[in-house]
Write a protein that holds these residues in place. Structure first.
Motif, PDB file in Angstrom:
ATOM      1  N   MET A  52       0.820  -1.189   0.000  1.00 55.72           N
ATOM      2  CA  MET A  52       0.000   0.000   0.000  1.00 55.72           C
ATOM      3  C   MET A  52       0.873   1.265   0.000  1.00 55.72           C
ATOM      4  N   SER A  53       1.902   1.254   0.825  1.00 54.75           N
ATOM      5  CA  SER A  53       2.746   2.452   0.929  1.00 54.75           C
ATOM      6  C   SER A  53       3.351   2.833  -0.414  1.00 54.75           C
ATOM      7  N   GLN A  54       3.923   1.855  -1.103  1.00 56.41           N
ATOM      8  CA  GLN A  54       4.546   2.171  -2.393  1.00 56.41           C
ATOM      9  C   GLN A  54       3.498   2.554  -3.429  1.00 56.41           C
ATOM     10  N   ASP A  82      -2.386   5.152 -13.733  1.00 54.86           N
ATOM     11  CA  ASP A  82      -1.682   4.143 -14.519  1.00 54.86           C
ATOM     12  C   ASP A  82      -0.483   3.573 -13.758  1.00 54.86           C
ATOM     13  N   ALA A  83       0.204   4.417 -12.998  1.00 53.65           N
ATOM     14  CA  ALA A  83       1.361   3.946 -12.227  1.00 53.65           C
ATOM     15  C   ALA A  83       0.927   2.940 -11.166  1.00 53.65           C
ATOM     16  N   VAL A  84      -0.217   3.167 -10.552  1.00 52.98           N
ATOM     17  CA  VAL A  84      -0.717   2.229  -9.534  1.00 52.98           C
ATOM     18  C   VAL A  84      -1.136   0.927 -10.200  1.00 52.98           C
ATOM     19  N   LEU A 112      -6.132   0.611  -6.397  1.00 50.92           N
ATOM     20  CA  LEU A 112      -6.332   2.002  -6.801  1.00 50.92           C
ATOM     21  C   LEU A 112      -7.433   2.664  -5.975  1.00 50.92           C
ATOM     22  N   ALA A 113      -8.517   1.950  -5.748  1.00 49.13           N
ATOM     23  CA  ALA A 113      -9.614   2.502  -4.947  1.00 49.13           C
ATOM     24  C   ALA A 113      -9.147   2.804  -3.522  1.00 49.13           C
ATOM     25  N   ARG A 114      -8.346   1.928  -2.960  1.00 51.14           N
ATOM     26  CA  ARG A 114      -7.837   2.129  -1.593  1.00 51.14           C
ATOM     27  C   ARG A 114      -6.892   3.335  -1.540  1.00 51.14           C
ATOM     28  N   VAL A 115      -6.022   3.445  -2.531  1.00 48.18           N
ATOM     29  CA  VAL A 115      -5.099   4.581  -2.591  1.00 48.18           C
ATOM     30  C   VAL A 115      -5.878   5.892  -2.690  1.00 48.18           C
ATOM     31  N   LYS A 116      -6.869   5.925  -3.559  1.00 54.09           N
ATOM     32  CA  LYS A 116      -7.686   7.140  -3.705  1.00 54.09           C
ATOM     33  C   LYS A 116      -8.398   7.477  -2.397  1.00 54.09           C
ATOM     34  N   ALA A 117      -8.906   6.468  -1.724  1.00 52.78           N
ATOM     35  CA  ALA A 117      -9.601   6.700  -0.458  1.00 52.78           C
ATOM     36  C   ALA A 117      -8.650   7.292   0.587  1.00 52.78           C
ATOM     37  N   LEU A 118      -7.430   6.797   0.634  1.00 57.72           N
ATOM     38  CA  LEU A 118      -6.458   7.310   1.608  1.00 57.72           C
ATOM     39  C   LEU A 118      -6.037   8.741   1.285  1.00 57.72           C
ATOM     40  N   THR A 119      -5.863   9.057   0.001  1.00 61.83           N
ATOM     41  CA  THR A 119      -5.492  10.432  -0.339  1.00 61.83           C
ATOM     42  C   THR A 119      -6.655  11.384  -0.053  1.00 61.83           C
ATOM     43  N   GLU A 120      -7.869  10.950  -0.313  1.00 62.60           N
ATOM     44  CA  GLU A 120      -9.037  11.778   0.005  1.00 62.60           C
ATOM     45  C   GLU A 120      -9.181  11.971   1.515  1.00 62.60           C
ATOM     46  N   HIS A 153      -3.640   4.892  10.396  1.00 65.24           N
ATOM     47  CA  HIS A 153      -3.186   3.850   9.470  1.00 65.24           C
ATOM     48  C   HIS A 153      -1.738   3.449   9.770  1.00 65.24           C
ATOM     49  N   PRO A 154      -1.539   2.708  10.846  1.00 66.60           N
ATOM     50  CA  PRO A 154      -0.170   2.329  11.210  1.00 66.60           C
ATOM     51  C   PRO A 154       0.510   1.436  10.173  1.00 66.60           C
ATOM     52  N   GLU A 155      -0.260   0.908   9.240  1.00 67.79           N
ATOM     53  CA  GLU A 155       0.325   0.069   8.193  1.00 67.79           C
ATOM     54  C   GLU A 155       1.090   0.887   7.154  1.00 67.79           C
ATOM     55  N   LEU A 156       0.883   2.196   7.133  1.00 69.57           N
ATOM     56  CA  LEU A 156       1.564   3.033   6.148  1.00 69.57           C
ATOM     57  C   LEU A 156       3.003   3.310   6.559  1.00 69.57           C
ATOM     58  N   GLY A 157       3.896   3.156   5.612  1.00 70.64           N
ATOM     59  CA  GLY A 157       5.305   3.408   5.855  1.00 70.64           C
ATOM     60  C   GLY A 157       5.636   4.881   5.766  1.00 70.64           C
ATOM     61  N   GLU A 158       6.830   5.222   6.173  1.00 71.14           N
ATOM     62  CA  GLU A 158       7.276   6.611   6.169  1.00 71.14           C
ATOM     63  C   GLU A 158       7.240   7.210   4.765  1.00 71.14           C
ATOM     64  N   ASN A 159       7.556   6.394   3.744  1.00 69.01           N
ATOM     65  CA  ASN A 159       7.546   6.911   2.381  1.00 69.01           C
ATOM     66  C   ASN A 159       6.141   7.346   1.963  1.00 69.01           C
TER      67      ASN A 159
END
Length: 94
Positions: free
Chosen positions: A1-3, A22-24, A37-45, A74-80
């Motif tokens: 998820m982080s990357q 497209d990158a995701v 992609l849906a999860r990434v969009k939800a986290l950015t929102e 979201h402790p699962e997210l890395g520093e990056n």
């Protein structure tokens, strides 16, 4: 998820945050790309929806507060990923 978040925001590839779907999808390789992609969009929102008291915070301080909140939620997210989210947040609020 982080990357996937880093890929989506084009951190390290663009001088400003983008929404690079497209990158995701390319990064997902074998996983469920649409779900990722849906999860990434939800986290950015979610990051952009964090309320900050701008009367008491600078842009950097507000961004770090939002970053801290996301790290707690979201402790699962890395520093990056957290740095990419901070970058997006502060870019969009400047």
């Amino acid at each position: 998820m982080s990357q996937a978040i880093v890929e989506y925001l084009a951190k390290g590839r663009s001088p400003f945050p983008k929404s690079d779907e497209d990158a995701v999808l390319a990064f997902a390789a074998g996983e469920e790309p649409e779900a990722l992609l849906a999860r990434v969009k939800a986290l950015t929102e979610e990051m952009m929806s964090i309320k900050v008291d701008w009367s008491t915070k600078t842009l950097s301080e507000g961004g770090r507060e939002a970053q801290r909140i996301m790290a707690e939620r979201h402790p699962e997210l890395g520093e990056n990923a957290l740095e990419a989210l901070y970058w997006m947040f502060t870019y969009n609020w400047r």
